[in-house]
Write a protein that holds these residues in place. Sequence first.
Motif, PDB file in Angstrom:
ATOM      1  N   GLN A   1       0.761  -1.175  -0.021  1.00 42.06           N
ATOM      2  CA  GLN A   1       0.123  -0.134   0.023  1.00 42.06           C
ATOM      3  C   GLN A   1       0.922   1.281   0.150  1.00 42.06           C
ATOM      4  O   GLN A   1       0.408   2.254  -0.870  1.00 42.06           O
ATOM      5  CB  GLN A   1      -0.849  -0.084   1.109  1.00 42.06           C
ATOM      6  CG  GLN A   1      -1.884   1.176   1.435  1.00 42.06           C
ATOM      7  CD  GLN A   1      -2.857   1.105   2.477  1.00 42.06           C
ATOM      8  OE1 GLN A   1      -3.336   0.026   2.714  1.00 42.06           O
ATOM      9  NE2 GLN A   1      -3.288   1.991   2.915  1.00 42.06           N
ATOM     10  N   GLU A   2       1.969   1.249   0.866  1.00 40.48           N
ATOM     11  CA  GLU A   2       3.007   2.269   0.822  1.00 40.48           C
ATOM     12  C   GLU A   2       3.547   2.623  -0.355  1.00 40.48           C
ATOM     13  O   GLU A   2       4.014   3.798  -0.861  1.00 40.48           O
ATOM     14  CB  GLU A   2       3.792   2.193   2.120  1.00 40.48           C
ATOM     15  CG  GLU A   2       4.546   0.987   1.848  1.00 40.48           C
ATOM     16  CD  GLU A   2       4.217  -0.373   2.650  1.00 40.48           C
ATOM     17  OE1 GLU A   2       4.873  -1.137   3.025  1.00 40.48           O
ATOM     18  OE2 GLU A   2       2.882  -0.182   2.968  1.00 40.48           O
ATOM     19  N   ASP A   3       3.524   1.831  -1.329  1.00 43.85           N
ATOM     20  CA  ASP A   3       4.041   1.855  -2.588  1.00 43.85           C
ATOM     21  C   ASP A   3       3.245   2.491  -3.668  1.00 43.85           C
ATOM     22  O   ASP A   3       3.666   2.854  -4.788  1.00 43.85           O
ATOM     23  CB  ASP A   3       4.718   0.953  -3.377  1.00 43.85           C
ATOM     24  CG  ASP A   3       5.870   0.218  -2.437  1.00 43.85           C
ATOM     25  OD1 ASP A   3       6.728   0.994  -1.706  1.00 43.85           O
ATOM     26  OD2 ASP A   3       5.850  -1.351  -2.430  1.00 43.85           O
TER      27      ASP A   3
END
Length: 594
Positions: free
Chosen positions: A129-131
Motif C-alpha cells: 500500500q505504501e508504494d
Amino acid sequence: MKQSMNFEHIQTKWPELHQLAAFAEDYVISDPQSALVKLRCFAEKVVGYLYKELRLPVFPNSNIYDKLTSDDFTSVVPSLITGKLHAIRKSGNQAAHEGKVDQQQAIWILKESYFVASYLFMAYAGGQQEDCPEFTIPEQTKPTDQSGAEFVKKNKQLEKQLAENEARLKKALEELEASEKAQKLAQIEASKLKQAIDSEKVSQVQSLNKKITSSFKFDEAETRARIIDMDLRAAGWNVSLDESSTDEVGKEVDLPHQPTNSGNGRADYVLWDDDGKPLAVIEAKRTRESVEKGREQAKIYADALEKEYGQRPVIFYSNGYDIRILDDAQGYNSRKLYGYYSKDSLQYLIKQRTLKKNLNQTPIDTDVAGRMYQMETISRVCERFTNKHRKSLIVQATGTGKTRVSIALAKRLLDAGWAKRVLFLCDRKELRKQAGNAFNEFTKEPLYVVGKSKKEAASSARVFIATYPGMMRIFQKYDVGYFDLIVADESHRSIYNIYGDIFKYFDALEVGLTATPVEMVSRSTCQLFGCDFKMPTANYPLEQAIEDGNLVPYKIVSFTTKFLREGISKDNLSDEQIAELEEQGIDPNELDFD
C-alpha cells in the motif's frame, strides 16, 4: 515513454496499461472525451488480463459487460473494484457514442482507474500500500465552450486544439476497437483450450482481497453515487454536480411516515415531475450488497411519497451498476434495467395507469389479420401480456402472415393505450422495405424507417422500423423506456449475436417472430422469450398450414454444385477467404479438409 502522476507503480509489470492511463491523465482536462475512451480501453485490458491470469471461463462473443457480471469473475474480484470497472465502462461508452462528457466526469473516472490500478498492483504484483502514490488531481481549467462556432473563428488557438482533440479521439476510438477485437480473438483461443480455473491463484487472490479492501480507502460510496448521477444525466435528467438537489432530481430528500424513532427518513433520490409530484424514487445500496436489499426500503419511501403527494412513484433501486425497476402500481414484479427512464418515459409510465384499456377486449383489426389462426395468435400474446409477462414468442410457418400478425398486434396495443412507440426489427433491407410498406398500408401511425426516412421524422414517429445493424448504430440515443413494444423478426438467429444488446438495453414488451425456432439445451428461442422449452406462446406449423389449405405442399428439387462435386481444399481457398477465417480467429492450416 509517457510519465504520469498517478500510475507509475504499474509501469514495470503492465507497461501497456501504464501508457493508456498516462496519456488519459495528460489530456483529461483539455480533451476529456478522448481521455475517457482511453480509460475504457484501459478497463477492457484489465478485465482481459484478469480472465487470462486466473484462467476464468469465457464465451467467445462475450463483451466487457458479460465478463464483469459473470459469476466466476464476481466471485474473485471485489465488488467495489467491479463497481469501478463498471463506472469506467459506462463513462467510456458514453464518451465514445454520445460525447456528452466534461472535465469533472473525466477526473472522477481517472481516479477510479487509479483505484483499479492500485488494486491490481497489490493483488497481482505483490505491491504494498505504501508504494501506491497518493492520487493527485490534475490542475483544472475553466471548461471551454467547444460548440461555440463564433468563438472558434475568433480564437485560432482553440481551433488548433479542437483539431488536435478530434485527431486524438479518432486514434483513441481506433485503439478501443482494436482492443475489443484482440479480446474477442483471445476469448476464441481460450474457449478452444478449455483450461480449468487456476484454483490456487484464485485462492491466493481471495485471501488478499479482504486485506486490501479493508486497509486501502477505495471511496465506494462516491463511486456508487457518481454512477447513479452519471446514469441519470445520460437519461436527460438535470442532476447537480454536488450533493445539492435540482428541480428535477432531489438528493437526500426528507420524508415523513417512516418506521424510525423520529418518524422521519431520507430517500437517496426522488425524481420530480414539472407539477411537483414524484415520478420515481431511487434507493442506493452499497456495491458489495445485493441490489434486492434496497427493494423494501424503496417501497417504504414510495408509500410515504404516495401518502404525501397522492401519486405513487415508480420505484428504482440500485447498488450503482445493477439497476432494477418495480412498477408495482401496474402489478409488475421487479426487473433488471440497463439504465434509468427519461422524464418523458416516466411521465408516460405514470399516465399508463389510467390510459390502459382492457387489452383482451380491444378489437383486433381483422382487415390486417383476419384468419382464425392469426386472431388466435394475437389473442394468446395479449393474454400473456395481460398476465404481466413481458415476453412472447410467435412461431408461424413462412407465408402465413407473420408481418400482418405483428402489425395487428401493434395496433391493438397502441389502441388500448399499452404502447406509445413500437420498434419493428428485421435482418435485411428487403424485409425492412416490406414491413414499411405493410405498416403504411394498414396503419395511420407516424412511421420512421431507420436509415431511410428523414431524421426529423423520428421525434414524432410512433412506429420505428429498422434492420438490426441499423438500430445498433443509434439505439443508445434513446432512453431505456423509449419503446413500449419491440417486435423481433427472424428472432431465431438475430437475437443471439451482438444484436442481443438491443433487447438488453430497452425495457419493453418483446415479441419474437420466427418460422424455425432454435431449440437446444444451450440455446432456446422459446426460453429466451420467457416461454417454456419448446413451448412458444403461439404456434402455427407448416404441416397445420398445409392441412388448413393456407399453404400448398412443397416439392423437393435436387441440385448439385461444384463444392458438392469436388469438395474443398486448403489450396483452393482465395486470399479473401483466408483473411475472413483469420479475422474470426480460425487458422486455415488447422482445418481438417478431409
